[in-house]
Design a protein around this motif. Structure first.
Motif, PDB file in Angstrom:
ATOM      1  N   GLY A 163      -9.369  -0.790 -11.561  1.00  0.00           N
ATOM      2  CA  GLY A 163     -10.367  -0.313 -10.620  1.00  0.00           C
ATOM      3  C   GLY A 163     -10.172  -0.843  -9.211  1.00  0.00           C
ATOM      4  O   GLY A 163     -10.994  -0.568  -8.326  1.00  0.00           O
ATOM      5  N   GLU A 164      -9.110  -1.607  -8.994  1.00  0.00           N
ATOM      6  CA  GLU A 164      -8.823  -2.109  -7.653  1.00  0.00           C
ATOM      7  C   GLU A 164      -8.213  -0.978  -6.815  1.00  0.00           C
ATOM      8  O   GLU A 164      -7.647  -0.025  -7.359  1.00  0.00           O
ATOM      9  CB  GLU A 164      -7.885  -3.315  -7.731  1.00  0.00           C
ATOM     10  N   ARG A 165      -8.298  -1.127  -5.481  1.00  0.00           N
ATOM     11  CA  ARG A 165      -7.833  -0.024  -4.633  1.00  0.00           C
ATOM     12  C   ARG A 165      -7.519  -0.498  -3.231  1.00  0.00           C
ATOM     13  O   ARG A 165      -7.828  -1.629  -2.852  1.00  0.00           O
ATOM     14  CB  ARG A 165      -8.891   1.073  -4.582  1.00  0.00           C
ATOM     15  N   TRP A 166      -6.884   0.383  -2.473  1.00  0.00           N
ATOM     16  CA  TRP A 166      -6.569   0.129  -1.068  1.00  0.00           C
ATOM     17  C   TRP A 166      -7.595   0.828  -0.181  1.00  0.00           C
ATOM     18  O   TRP A 166      -8.116   1.886  -0.539  1.00  0.00           O
ATOM     19  CB  TRP A 166      -5.180   0.662  -0.746  1.00  0.00           C
ATOM     20  N   CYS A 213      -3.387   2.241   5.389  1.00  0.00           N
ATOM     21  CA  CYS A 213      -4.496   1.706   4.584  1.00  0.00           C
ATOM     22  C   CYS A 213      -4.082   0.376   3.948  1.00  0.00           C
ATOM     23  O   CYS A 213      -3.828   0.297   2.730  1.00  0.00           O
ATOM     24  CB  CYS A 213      -4.897   2.707   3.507  1.00  0.00           C
ATOM     25  N   THR A 255      -4.511  -0.813  -9.830  1.00  0.00           N
ATOM     26  CA  THR A 255      -5.437   0.323  -9.835  1.00  0.00           C
ATOM     27  C   THR A 255      -5.992   0.604 -11.231  1.00  0.00           C
ATOM     28  O   THR A 255      -7.068   1.187 -11.357  1.00  0.00           O
ATOM     29  CB  THR A 255      -4.746   1.582  -9.283  1.00  0.00           C
ATOM     30  N   ARG A 301     -16.288  -7.676  -6.142  1.00  0.00           N
ATOM     31  CA  ARG A 301     -15.371  -6.800  -5.403  1.00  0.00           C
ATOM     32  C   ARG A 301     -15.191  -7.361  -3.990  1.00  0.00           C
ATOM     33  O   ARG A 301     -16.136  -7.416  -3.213  1.00  0.00           O
ATOM     34  CB  ARG A 301     -15.929  -5.376  -5.365  1.00  0.00           C
ATOM     35  N   ASN A 305      -9.808  -6.072  -4.062  1.00  0.00           N
ATOM     36  CA  ASN A 305      -9.525  -6.841  -5.268  1.00  0.00           C
ATOM     37  C   ASN A 305     -10.811  -7.077  -6.067  1.00  0.00           C
ATOM     38  O   ASN A 305     -11.889  -7.189  -5.508  1.00  0.00           O
ATOM     39  CB  ASN A 305      -8.893  -8.180  -4.840  1.00  0.00           C
ATOM     40  N   TRP A 351     -17.415  -3.113  -1.527  1.00  0.00           N
ATOM     41  CA  TRP A 351     -16.613  -4.337  -1.457  1.00  0.00           C
ATOM     42  C   TRP A 351     -17.120  -5.210  -0.308  1.00  0.00           C
ATOM     43  O   TRP A 351     -17.562  -4.691   0.714  1.00  0.00           O
ATOM     44  CB  TRP A 351     -15.148  -4.000  -1.210  1.00  0.00           C
ATOM     45  N   ILE A 380      -2.776  -5.564  -6.113  1.00  0.00           N
ATOM     46  CA  ILE A 380      -3.725  -4.512  -6.454  1.00  0.00           C
ATOM     47  C   ILE A 380      -3.286  -3.811  -7.730  1.00  0.00           C
ATOM     48  O   ILE A 380      -2.173  -3.305  -7.824  1.00  0.00           O
ATOM     49  CB  ILE A 380      -3.846  -3.490  -5.301  1.00  0.00           C
ATOM     50  N   SER A 401       0.834  -1.187   0.000  1.00  0.00           N
ATOM     51  CA  SER A 401       0.000   0.000   0.000  1.00  0.00           C
ATOM     52  C   SER A 401       0.879   1.250   0.000  1.00  0.00           C
ATOM     53  O   SER A 401       1.891   1.313   0.698  1.00  0.00           O
ATOM     54  CB  SER A 401      -0.899   0.007   1.237  1.00  0.00           C
ATOM     55  N   LYS A 440      -6.873  -4.665   1.040  1.00  0.00           N
ATOM     56  CA  LYS A 440      -6.759  -4.805  -0.410  1.00  0.00           C
ATOM     57  C   LYS A 440      -8.127  -5.008  -1.054  1.00  0.00           C
ATOM     58  O   LYS A 440      -8.786  -6.026  -0.829  1.00  0.00           O
ATOM     59  CB  LYS A 440      -5.862  -5.988  -0.763  1.00  0.00           C
TER      60      LYS A 440
END
Length: 232
Positions: free
Chosen positions: A212-215, A180, A209, A192, A185, A227, A207, A175, A183
């Motif tokens: 569209g993935e994010r922390w 943060c 990004t 999600r 995913n 998610w 991850i 991260s 994950k």
């Protein structure tokens, strides 16, 4: 003599060689109804089994058809195996157990070698690294008749996995903000799922990004964003 006798003879040498060199030696047969996981893997009871000598497209792998359109060949291979096996009794002869505890085995159902059925119907490739060419002729027959994946083109699954792993290694595993660590995913089905530190699959998740993935900084934040928490 069975049409699969040549495969049996070739596999005898393969199984013997792998059993000698593998981390765990061959054990008792694994028998029962199979619960299909993907095109070359299934569960019998609590034992996961990976078919020896073939390689089917991965669940989230896509192929190209004759019209150059993308199609979900991994999902179709899994569905074909599931449909053909149905509730038939399956018998597997493990050659060895891999580090993940899977039985790597030659299996039969409905009086047929399952790997041969998959290869000759175009749902798996001969896996030369482990097959000694045992399923090459079956694969060639499927190619000539344009069965299954051979309606177009496919990246061999072992090459597809290597490319995906190379891509994953390029994606940052950590991260950018240590506060943060959750994950977010997006899996092959588009679901999600958020993975928390300490969960079994946390270390394997990367991850990306761009997808569209994010922390996330908390599970609550992830839930509010749509998610759901991972189960493992």
């Amino acid at each position: 003599m069975s049409a699969f006798a040549p495969i049996s003879l070739r596999f005898a040498a393969v199984v013997m060689a792998v059993s000698i060199s593998g981390p765990v030696h061959a054990a008792e047969p694994v028998e029962g109804q199979a619960s299909v996981v993907d095109g070359d893997t299934f569960d019998i009871g609590d034992q996961r089994v990976r078919l020896l000598g073939i390689d089917a497209p991965e669940l989230d792998q896509f192929c190209i058809d004759a019209a150059r359109r993308s199609w979900p060949c991994g999902r179709r291979a899994e569905a074909a195996l599931r449909s053909w096996l149905g509730i038939a009794a399956v018998c597997c002869l493990p050659a060895y157990y891999d580090r993940g505890g899977r039985a790597v085995a030659r299996c039969s159902a409905r009086g047929r070698d399952i790997g041969a059925w998959l290869a000759e119907n175009g749902w798996a490739l001969d896996y030369p690294r482990y097959s000694d060419g045992a399923y090459r002729a079956a694969e060639q027959r499927a190619r000539s008749h344009r069965f299954g994946i051979w309606i177009g083109t496919i990246t061999p699954p072992w090459q597809w996995r290597a490319a995906r792993e190379a891509e994953r290694s390029r994606v940052s595993p950590a991260s950018p903000d240590p506060r943060c660590p959750f994950k977010g995913n997006i899996n092959a089905d588009g679901h999600r799922i958020v993975h928390a530190p300490g969960q079994r699959d946390y270390g394997a998740v990367r991850i990306d990004t761009a997808r569209g993935e994010r922390w996330f900084c908390s599970l609550g934040e992830a839930r509010r964003a749509g998610w759901r928490p991972a189960t493992r």
